[in-house]
Design an enzyme around this catalytic site. Structure first.
Site, PDB file in Angstrom:
ATOM      1  N   ILE A  47       0.822  -1.109  -0.050  1.00 54.76           N
ATOM      2  CA  ILE A  47      -0.027   0.046  -0.193  1.00 54.76           C
ATOM      3  C   ILE A  47       0.899   1.240   0.056  1.00 54.76           C
ATOM      4  O   ILE A  47       0.547   2.334  -0.528  1.00 54.76           O
ATOM      5  CB  ILE A  47      -0.950  -0.182   1.246  1.00 54.76           C
ATOM      6  N   HIS A  69       5.568 -11.898   5.707  1.00 53.40           N
ATOM      7  CA  HIS A  69       5.545 -11.521   4.367  1.00 53.40           C
ATOM      8  C   HIS A  69       7.058 -11.194   3.679  1.00 53.40           C
ATOM      9  O   HIS A  69       7.795 -10.719   4.494  1.00 53.40           O
ATOM     10  CB  HIS A  69       4.632 -10.239   4.222  1.00 53.40           C
TER      11      HIS A  69
HETATM   12  P1  AMP Z   1       6.778  -4.919   7.605  1.00 52.72           P
HETATM   13  O1  AMP Z   1       5.921  -5.480   8.565  1.00 52.72           O
HETATM   14  O2  AMP Z   1       7.662  -3.439   8.239  1.00 52.72           O
HETATM   15  O3  AMP Z   1       7.631  -5.765   6.849  1.00 52.72           O
HETATM   16  O4  AMP Z   1       5.987  -4.140   6.515  1.00 52.72           O
HETATM   17  C1  AMP Z   1       4.481  -3.973   6.340  1.00 52.72           C
HETATM   18  C2  AMP Z   1       4.284  -3.557   5.145  1.00 52.72           C
HETATM   19  O5  AMP Z   1       2.793  -3.746   4.832  1.00 52.72           O
HETATM   20  C3  AMP Z   1       4.615  -2.064   4.952  1.00 52.72           C
HETATM   21  O6  AMP Z   1       5.336  -1.887   3.492  1.00 52.72           O
HETATM   22  C4  AMP Z   1       3.120  -1.616   4.798  1.00 52.72           C
HETATM   23  O7  AMP Z   1       3.215  -0.522   3.433  1.00 52.72           O
HETATM   24  C5  AMP Z   1       2.288  -2.659   4.118  1.00 52.72           C
HETATM   25  N1  AMP Z   1       0.887  -2.665   4.390  1.00 52.72           N
HETATM   26  C6  AMP Z   1       0.250  -2.437   5.490  1.00 52.72           C
HETATM   27  N2  AMP Z   1      -0.861  -2.617   5.508  1.00 52.72           N
HETATM   28  C7  AMP Z   1      -1.247  -2.928   4.189  1.00 52.72           C
HETATM   29  C8  AMP Z   1      -2.535  -3.388   3.381  1.00 52.72           C
HETATM   30  N3  AMP Z   1      -3.721  -3.276   3.846  1.00 52.72           N
HETATM   31  N4  AMP Z   1      -2.315  -3.576   2.035  1.00 52.72           N
HETATM   32  C9  AMP Z   1      -1.104  -3.592   1.482  1.00 52.72           C
HETATM   33  N5  AMP Z   1       0.077  -3.679   1.929  1.00 52.72           N
HETATM   34  C10 AMP Z   1       0.007  -3.135   3.485  1.00 52.72           C
END
Ligand code: AMP
Ligand code: ZN
Length: 104
Positions: free
Chosen positions: A31, A98
């Site tokens: 996002i 992820h």
């Molecule tokens: P991290 O947990 O730091 O590896 O990263 C979490 C990632 O999830 C970040 O890059 C956010 O921008 C992304 N993110 C959070 N919520 C969403 C969502 N609803 N859809 C897509 N990406 C998301």
């Protein structure tokens, strides 16, 4: 996991720009993209962090990397980064494993 946003995405209760899906995993656009291509590849199974991997998860994790590689090729990335953040101290914000695919 009821309160996990990535489980909500795999259950189609939250919208996402889905790039790929099969019985084991899903890939969707981040996002807040950090580059031209920023896709998250996640297992459908809820695993909070890499630290919670169990015996038997090896094939699943290899599958995530293979799908990331295919999506990089499909999106025309000549080079790219594949990253897992692990734990709060490692910069992880969403506690459902992820794989970030980030590329130009
Ligand atoms: P991290 O947990 O730091 O590896 O990263 C979490 C990632 O999830 C970040 O890059 C956010 O921008 C992304 N993110 C959070 N919520 C969403 C969502 N609803 N859809 C897509 N990406 C998301
Ligand atoms: Zn989850």
């Amino acid at each position: 996991m009821n309160d996990c946003i990535f489980c909500k995405i795999t259950n189609k209760k939250l919208p996402a720009k889905i790039q790929y899906e099969d019985e084991l995993c899903m890939a969707f656009n981040d996002i807040h993209p950090k580059d031209r291509i920023h896709i998250l590849v996640i297992p459908k199974k809820h695993i909070p962090t890499i630290a919670y991997l169990e015996d038997g998860d090896e094939k699943l994790m290899g599958h995530l990397i293979k799908i990331a590689k295919e999506l990089a090729k499909k999106n025309g990335c000549p080079g790219y980064r594949l990253t897992f953040f692990v734990g709060k101290e490692g910069g992880q914000e969403v506690f459902h494993v992820h794989l970030h695919l980030i590329g130009k």
